[in-house]
Design an enzyme around this catalytic site. Structure first.
Site, mmCIF file in Angstrom:
data_model
loop_
_atom_site.group_PDB
_atom_site.id
_atom_site.type_symbol
_atom_site.label_atom_id
_atom_site.label_comp_id
_atom_site.label_asym_id
_atom_site.label_seq_id
_atom_site.Cartn_x
_atom_site.Cartn_y
_atom_site.Cartn_z
ATOM 1 N N MET A 17 8.423 4.302 5.773
ATOM 2 C CA MET A 17 8.629 2.947 5.268
ATOM 3 C C MET A 17 9.946 2.853 4.501
ATOM 4 S SD MET A 17 6.195 1.609 6.758
ATOM 5 C CE MET A 17 6.896 0.018 6.386
ATOM 6 N N GLU A 18 10.310 3.948 3.836
ATOM 7 C CA GLU A 18 11.569 3.959 3.088
ATOM 8 C C GLU A 18 12.760 3.864 4.065
ATOM 9 O OE1 GLU A 18 8.860 5.606 2.305
ATOM 10 O OE2 GLU A 18 8.579 5.125 0.185
ATOM 11 N N ASP A 73 23.698 -11.759 5.103
ATOM 12 C CA ASP A 73 24.079 -12.581 3.944
ATOM 13 C C ASP A 73 25.587 -12.643 3.752
ATOM 14 O OD1 ASP A 73 23.658 -14.024 1.424
ATOM 15 O OD2 ASP A 73 24.356 -12.196 0.473
ATOM 16 N N MET A 90 0.801 -1.222 0.000
ATOM 17 C CA MET A 90 0.000 0.000 0.000
ATOM 18 C C MET A 90 0.841 1.283 0.000
ATOM 19 S SD MET A 90 -3.028 -1.124 -0.475
ATOM 20 C CE MET A 90 -2.687 -2.799 -1.086
ATOM 21 N N CYS A 91 2.150 1.170 -0.189
ATOM 22 C CA CYS A 91 2.998 2.371 -0.257
ATOM 23 C C CYS A 91 2.881 3.043 -1.623
ATOM 24 C CB CYS A 91 4.462 1.986 -0.047
ATOM 25 S SG CYS A 91 4.902 1.879 1.688
ATOM 26 N N HIS A 92 3.036 4.343 -1.607
ATOM 27 C CA HIS A 92 3.001 5.124 -2.842
ATOM 28 C C HIS A 92 4.400 5.232 -3.452
ATOM 29 C CE1 HIS A 92 -0.476 6.445 -0.493
ATOM 30 N NE2 HIS A 92 -1.052 6.733 -1.634
#
EC number: 4.6.1.17
Lengths: 159, 159, 159, 159, 159, 159
Positions: free
Chosen positions: A113-114, A128, A75-77
């Site tokens: 969110m970024e 990793d 749902m992020c733009h």
């Protein structure tokens, strides 16, 4: 088939419509930590890991992932980020690396969110690069520490 | 310019060459936790969040992200994953949701990063779906709990 | 409307059907060169460029791009690459950096495009990291130098 | 662990923060050349290559790649490109195709990398479409020829 | 919170685990149709649309999209497609273009979605290339016509 | 080689240059329909499909695909979408689900393709989630129903 309308009203997934929000300068900072064995930390800092320069690889991966946040989080733009930054602070006393991610935009919606995605993917990349030596690393406490811009003003997370 | 060869030997980033590894069935399981306010947890479980069904959205996002692990983590190999699974276990006593991610492949290299990525992106998605109500959520202790397949056999993380 | 069938026969774009080709170990090596001002080369080798470690960033970008070759080149097949490697050889006499890219797979089709894409994107990344100091850099002579595997056997480009 | 801070100061990779730059109309033009055997060039121009219409495929690939520049080049910013154009100029005397790429945006940062990426991926695509007939093609001299917009004004590369 | 376990049992999204399926040659063919004004069809066939060669662009877009099916359709598995083909059959009597898409793989799961995605994106691309002239085009009856390979053997849709 | 210039003039693919268009609020609505067996429709509405919640998965897939329209459709421009919405209207009399997709942006170009892509990928996802039970589903009549914004003003498709 009453179930359907019920579903539609209760669980219906939706993207926030930001069309009417103002374009303002927005910034968010998130942090997290990757805990590991002391030997792993020492090898990272000495650039002695066989896969190479762990922290620069993680920094690049975090920055690149921030640009793809809208692709990962449903749902992020999509946003034209103006800056992403990832920093590492090794803590020998806790045998961990603190990761700080920052994102900035002139846009209609925030970049929490970024910033959180940058930290998460940087942590996964360190994992990793070191997993052949240390499978028991853990990503700890990724959270938002500060954001500003937009209607809600500044948010500071003291936690 | 002695610096250059030094860099090349010490920090040179490299992908592991898995050309000569055997194709075996490989599986990895990772877990993590998202801690939140009790009200946030209750709203998620009641599907009362305004953005909709939080857990199914996060499950889908986690599965889709696992398929993109090779795109996010610079030194990961592309893999034809045969299965990805994401499960949620709400814990009301700690006001958190435990997230478990599992990846499977018949391939030349393990799928730890795919399982860890599924958990991370599922956690980020829950965060995104709930952040208007609770900005102080934290992603806790994402780690590998089990893997098998490949030369190193089974790994179990008791931690 | 005779034009249409004409078009279809003459210019019709097609992907090669590799379903009946054998899975063999395949490798390809490509090289190219980025020429620049002597000062630019010196700054890269001293890690004195303001954007940071140019060559490790370019190496990572080249490796990541090789994994996306099928996404960039329309008629390429998706492949589970088993190895990608990017190396840099600074040449002070010509004020340039030679870039060598190598890709490997156990697959039904060759990896020339993956090796060439790794070199191209590594070169573009060096350009990007240095362009504030030197806009007149040029990417020179990217070509395939060797491939083996598959029906056509070994190819060596002496050129 | 003195190495770490040294690394951080010297090679630390960073994205330029363009938050405070002005949004202006920006354009960049890059060129390159793909040299090949005369027969290959003739087949391309006659649309007689078995893989089909080489130049339209390459044009489309170059335009699509320009839109993905931010995904390929680690420190590039995502941009809402307003135009991308790729043109081909066959040169029979040198048995090559000159490729010109142009990108345009109303943005906070230049589009040199987008123009250069368009040219590079168009060249790689021509290579891919023709490689069964001619493995010795070479991508020559990709460079920026002109840019304007932004603080630095116009740049013209006479080279 | 009884709702949660209910949700988990009823609506829980899941990817099919194909780890134990056999690798067999699998093929799928899908078709669809794009209906339009007669003038639009004539312009496409004459290559007279201002945006250029509509059908080759659509063919390339369909092939490229088939390779991304696993990225678009949440529960699809990533696959090393060995072939994708898109064909167009103009029908002047119905003023439409029939689009046929075919995908092939040696894999553990079928390629119906890849064939259907190729047709869908080819149709969308034709729409895009012609929409300035004809906004009332419609994509009609995209469906699977044939598949074979795997446990269920051959499927033929007479519909 | 007269063919070449001919090709260039007639079929030359091009992206519209929107640099000089005005940034206005733009919206587009598209619809389509997926027809299926009555049992399939009942299972979807009861959330009884073995792959889980079909409609929420399709909604999420449609929204995510709209954000990737520029990546799928070769000549589309990248856009910072401000809203995407996908809705489902089950029609038991025709044994089908009507899918409505809406996209919105403040941008220089329209979002028809984004709305149409949302509908197409939502339909494909429903197909994928149900195909083990019903291979004869068909995607019907995807078309634009309304758009506004930009120079051409409002468009309403009565069809």
């Amino acid at each position: 088939m009453a179930d359907f309308s019920h579903l539609d009203e209760k669980g219906r997934v939706q993207m926030v419509d930001v069309s009417d929000k103002k374009t303002t300068d927005r910034l968010a900072i998130a942090v997290g930590k990757l805990s590991m064995k002391p030997d792993t930390l020492a090898s990272i800092l000495d650039q002695a890991m066989p896969k190479g320069n762990v922290l620069e690889t993680a920094r690049i991966a975090g920055i690149m992932a921030a640009k793809k946040t809208w692709e990962l989080i449903p749902m992020c733009h999509p946003l034209e980020l103006t800056h992403v930054q990832v920093d590492f602070f090794p803590e020998t006393e806790t045998s961990s690396i603190r990761i700080e991610g920052q994102a900035r935009v002139a846009g209609r919606t925030g970049v929490e969110m970024e910033a959180l995605t940058a930290v998460s993917v940087a942590a996964l990349t360190i994992y990793d690069m070191c997993k052949s030596a240390d499978k028991a690393m853990a990503i700890e406490k990724i959270h938002l520490v500060r954001k500003y811009g937009g209607k809600s003003g500044e948010f500071v997370n003291e936690g």
